[in-house]
Design an enzyme around this catalytic site. Structure first.
Site, PDB file in Angstrom:
ATOM      1  N   TRP A 198      -9.082   4.514   5.915  1.00 40.20           N
ATOM      2  CA  TRP A 198      -7.832   3.981   5.330  1.00 40.20           C
ATOM      3  C   TRP A 198      -7.886   4.204   3.773  1.00 40.20           C
ATOM      4  O   TRP A 198      -8.882   3.895   3.058  1.00 40.20           O
ATOM      5  CB  TRP A 198      -7.686   2.688   5.909  1.00 40.20           C
ATOM      6  N   ASP A 365      11.052  -2.669   3.865  1.00 39.21           N
ATOM      7  CA  ASP A 365       9.574  -2.319   4.480  1.00 39.21           C
ATOM      8  C   ASP A 365       9.449  -3.801   5.313  1.00 39.21           C
ATOM      9  O   ASP A 365      10.377  -4.353   5.483  1.00 39.21           O
ATOM     10  CB  ASP A 365       8.528  -2.170   3.376  1.00 39.21           C
ATOM     11  N   ARG A 442      -5.254  -6.318  12.478  1.00 36.48           N
ATOM     12  CA  ARG A 442      -4.371  -7.011  11.786  1.00 36.48           C
ATOM     13  C   ARG A 442      -3.484  -8.042  12.371  1.00 36.48           C
ATOM     14  O   ARG A 442      -2.498  -7.996  12.458  1.00 36.48           O
ATOM     15  CB  ARG A 442      -3.398  -5.897  11.340  1.00 36.48           C
ATOM     16  N   ASP A 477       6.094   2.534  11.763  1.00 32.89           N
ATOM     17  CA  ASP A 477       4.681   2.545  11.160  1.00 32.89           C
ATOM     18  C   ASP A 477       3.790   2.404  12.443  1.00 32.89           C
ATOM     19  O   ASP A 477       4.496   2.021  13.523  1.00 32.89           O
ATOM     20  CB  ASP A 477       4.752   1.385  10.264  1.00 32.89           C
ATOM     21  N   MET A 478       2.481   2.322  12.353  1.00 29.29           N
ATOM     22  CA  MET A 478       1.595   1.829  13.625  1.00 29.29           C
ATOM     23  C   MET A 478       0.153   1.546  12.806  1.00 29.29           C
ATOM     24  O   MET A 478      -0.404   2.246  12.336  1.00 29.29           O
ATOM     25  CB  MET A 478       1.273   3.142  14.149  1.00 29.29           C
ATOM     26  N   ASP A 547      -1.636   5.110   2.440  1.00 34.55           N
ATOM     27  CA  ASP A 547      -1.457   3.727   1.817  1.00 34.55           C
ATOM     28  C   ASP A 547      -1.821   3.749   0.239  1.00 34.55           C
ATOM     29  O   ASP A 547      -1.803   2.538  -0.576  1.00 34.55           O
ATOM     30  CB  ASP A 547      -1.837   2.511   2.556  1.00 34.55           C
TER      31      ASP A 547
HETATM   32  C1  DGJ Z   1       1.372   0.017   6.276  1.00 33.88           C
HETATM   33  C2  DGJ Z   1       2.057   1.377   5.416  1.00 33.88           C
HETATM   34  O1  DGJ Z   1       1.564   2.206   5.378  1.00 33.88           O
HETATM   35  C3  DGJ Z   1       2.774   0.490   4.199  1.00 33.88           C
HETATM   36  O2  DGJ Z   1       3.519   1.530   3.510  1.00 33.88           O
HETATM   37  C4  DGJ Z   1       3.697  -0.650   4.943  1.00 33.88           C
HETATM   38  O3  DGJ Z   1       4.759  -0.143   5.510  1.00 33.88           O
HETATM   39  C5  DGJ Z   1       2.651  -1.752   5.607  1.00 33.88           C
HETATM   40  N1  DGJ Z   1       2.035  -0.909   6.635  1.00 33.88           N
HETATM   41  C6  DGJ Z   1       3.571  -2.607   6.024  1.00 33.88           C
HETATM   42  O4  DGJ Z   1       3.140  -3.599   6.968  1.00 33.88           O
END
Ligand code: DGJ
Length: 741
Positions: A198, A365, A442, A477-478, A547
């Protein structure tokens, strides 16, 4: 062109840039691989390519000493008939054995390719792609194996897919059906793959192919932060600019395996497909199972040549969004600006400021739904959070549109929190064995997307928003891995199907969105780049790359991704400093220079910028828009630098009349060496005006490639300036714009 020689039973797939040859073996009916590489002439007899020694200590399929498959380069090997390397296909029969022998039956050649079925894939018109379909039948059962080869006419690209059809009366357990298998002859090979974790995805690794098995894979339910469904094979002397390279990419977003096996005679077997680890599919009587499609690219012009082929090919034959050739809006996303802590007022302040700066799209977001104020709840409850947005999403979207911006919204459809009604009503929709521990990631759980009712329900919820609110963009997202792959919907002997069914369900959701809301721009995401793969590109023309928004970290991530993914697919944003992932402080200029080699945007609170910064950002957006067309449609080159402290990228327009060069130096060095960057892809005879801000020089394409851009200053006659010069310091970048005169 696809040739078939009726007499020798040889197939030759060839175009201007590559050839691929295999044949049917006379005694076993097995497919023997003969050649893959640069275009060779067509021969009426390719038997000179057959290598066969009589080797003691082999098992023979039958009769004489020449029917051992152990030393045969094969097209689609199975285990249990004298080959001891890893197979492409593994079937468990009702009797419990795994012994298959697939014998050639027939072939079919036709043109054109459409995507049918549940998996993403490539497409091409009749004059763009020629298809060879080979059918083999199992000697011991009524299983048919169909191997399909798609030869794209104008690119050194072949794609492959396998299909197993059960025409028998009983079910079999399918443990593996690789998308491709290719055996390379002895050679001095290295392999490249992308790895990380990550926030540091897609770092390029290059290493020697050693004896035995080496692979990259995922067991996490998606293609993962750790590895990418890609590998390339090349020679030690292959560089960015020259030499041979073979690239392999799987059009799949679930558990994959990309494996190389070098045997004790130095034959190198490359395989790509669904990860056989715990995969077990019950193929019932009358059913068919299709593997994902895999893409093979051959390059004789180094790694850049391979990457450019992937880029062109994905843009033309994989990405289908109507957005693919359109200029993408410059966006601002509120994630790093506010995280969960925002109000309607705060959002509108950001939007006002964004409008002043010339930004096109605002993306709201995570945190707008249920009662979500942290990452501990509300996933699966896709209703607006009125405490945060008292006038609702529709009203917010209208206000944003009134200000001239587009509106985008975040979803994480595959997840569920245990504080939702959905969780209480349908605990059986959560992946995991109910009598055993179900891990959270999470604070959330994974919905069983293999269950069509789940996909239907989530899509329905999303529809309530997408049909009632004017939405121009969605980020899907995931954010966790699948650890307990158990579905309450499936029988005990089908639990090995969970991960594949899951990803088919994900594709189903994306397909519904694409079909019902074709105008919406989709950016997919998985905790950053955990699902940056060719499967996702079929539905979403851009993917959030990581991220990690730090400019220096992004140099490795974006360079790695560029091995096969076009710049127009890489979400890359300018964020605040100190950077939220590594606390590094880089200049606004460097952050812009890195982010502009991608789908450009911002991920910060613009109300916190100083007026000097705002002025710069305004100009940066204008600059980006000026170069956007070039960046997204030009040929991308990774330029070679003399050490790892420097990175250089370049984009050249198709007509070679314009180019953009980005040069990045990570740490400053005292009393540094002279540096030059040799450019690539220019027209040698053309004269280019090279500008860096206000500075301009005129150079020929030829010498920009052979001598390069000279990066140090020339202080002759200006010695006094030397003592008063401003040092750029760490994290320094420069951008050069070239136009043909
Ligand atoms: C992970 C994404 O990569 C981020 O950009 C953001 O959207 C967060 N999740 C939000 O929980």
């Amino acid at each position: 062109m696809i040739y078939f020689n009726e007499k020798t039973l040889e197939f030759h797939l060839t175009n201007q840039a590559m050839s691929y040859v295999f044949r049917v073996m006379d005694q076993t009916g097995t497919l023997e691989h003969l050649y893959y590489g640069s275009t060779i002439p067509h021969y009426n007899d390719f038997s000179f390519l057959i290598e066969r020694e009589i080797r003691p200590s082999n098992n023979q399929v039958w009769g004489n000493n020449l029917t051992s498959l152990e030393h045969v380069k094969q097209e689609y090997p199975v285990f249990g008939t004298t080959d001891f390397r890893y197979p492409a296909l593994d079937v468990e029969y009702p009797e419990g054995d795994h012994i298959s022998q697939f014998v050639y039956q027939s072939y079919r050649i036709f043109t054109g390719k459409k995507v049918t079925g549940a998996l993403p894939g490539t497409f091409g018109e009749k004059d763009e792609v020629e298809v060879l379909e080979i059918t083999l039948k199992d000697h011991y059962s009524d299983l048919l194996l169909v191997l399909t080869y798609h030869l794209y006419m104008d690119e050194p690209v072949l794609t492959r897919q396998a299909k197993l059809i059960n025409q028998g009366q009983q079910a079999v357990s399918l443990h593996q059906l690789a998308s491709l298998s290719v055996d390379f002859p002895k050679g001095n090979y290295e392999w490249l793959h992308l790895n990380g974790a990550w926030a540091r995805e897609a770092h390029l690794t290059r290493e020697a192919v050693h004896l035995g098995v080496q692979h990259v894979s995922s067991t996490r339910g998606h293609s993962s932060h750790m590895h990418n469904p890609f590998l390339a094979l090349c020679q030690p002397d292959t560089t960015e600019k020259q030499g041979e390279a073979y690239g392999f990419s799987l059009i799949y977003s679930g558990n994959f395996l990309a494996q190389i096996e070098r045997d004790n005679y130095d034959v190198v077997r490359v395989q790509l497909g669904i990860n056989p680890f715990q995969f077990n599919w019950q193929l019932k009587a009358g059913e068919t199972f299709e593997s994902p499609e895999a893409v093979m690219v051959f390059s004789e012009s180094g790694l850049n040549g391979m990457s450019q082929t992937f880029h062109r090919f994905f843009k033309k034959h994989l990405i289908r969004s109507p957005w693919k050739d359109k200029k993408r809006p410059v966006l601002i996303n509120n994630w790093e600006a506010t995280y969960f802590d925002f109000t309607e007022e705060k959002i509108l302040e950001i939007v006002d400021e964004a409008q002043q700066l010339g930004i096109d799209l605002f993306v709201l977001d995570d945190g707008w739904f249920g009662h979500r104020n942290s990452d501990t709840g509300s996933l699966g409850n896709w209703t607006e959070n009125r405490a945060k947005l008292p006038h609702g999403l529709k009203n917010l979207s209208e206000k944003i549109h009134e200000k001239g911006l587009l509106f985008g919204l975040w979803f994480e459809p595959e997840m569920i929190s245990n504080d939702t009604e959905l969780y209480d009503q349908h605990p059986e929709w959560v992946l995991g064995q109910p009598d055993k521990n179900i891990s959270h990631g999470r604070n959330q759980f994974v919905l069983d997307f293999g269950n069509p009712a789940v996909v239907e329900h989530i899509f329905e919820q999303m529809t309530q928003i997408l049909s009632n609110v004017e939405i121009d963009y969605i980020k899907l997202d995931m954010n966790r891995y699948i650890s307990e792959a158990y579905s309450n919907m499936l029988a005990a002997n089908q639990q090995g199907e969970v991960c594949h069914r899951y990803i088919i369900g994900v594709y189903d959701l994306y397909e519904r969105i694409v079909k019902n809301y074709p105008e919406i721009l989709i950016e997919s995401c998985a905790g950053g780049g955990a699902r940056f793969d060719a499967g996702m590109l079929y539905y979403s023309p851009q993917i959030w790359a990581s991220d990690d928004t730090d400019a220096v970290e992004r140099l490795s991530i974006q360079s790695g991704l560029s091995m096969l993914y076009p710049l127009s697919t890489m979400g890359s944003h300018v964020s605040a400093v100190p950077n939220h992932q590594v606390a590094r402080v880089t200049s606004l200029e460097m952050r812009k220079h890195v982010a502009m080699f991608g789908t450009f945007g911002y991920e910060l609170d613009p109300t916190k910028l100083t007026s000097k910064e705002k002025k710069a950002v305004k100009q940066d957006i204008l600059d980006y828009k000026r170069y956007q067309e070039l960046i997204c449609s030009g040929d991308f080159y990774r330029l070679e630098t003399t050490d790892e402290n420097q990175v250089a990228w370049m984009v050249v327009s198709q007509d070679k009349n314009e180019a953009l060069v980005g040069y990045y130096q990570i740490l400053a060095r005292p009393n540094p060496s002279y540096e030059r960057i040799r450019l690539l892809g220019l027209a040698k005879e053309k004269e280019y005006s090279v500008s860096e801000g206000d500075k301009k020089t005129v150079r020929y394409g030829k010498d920009l490639e052979t001598i390069g851009l000279i990066l140090n200053e020339n202080y002759i006659g200006r010695e006094q300036e030397y003592w008063s010069r401003t040092m750029p310091g760490d994290f320094h970048s420069r951008v050069f714009h070239l136009t043909a005169r």
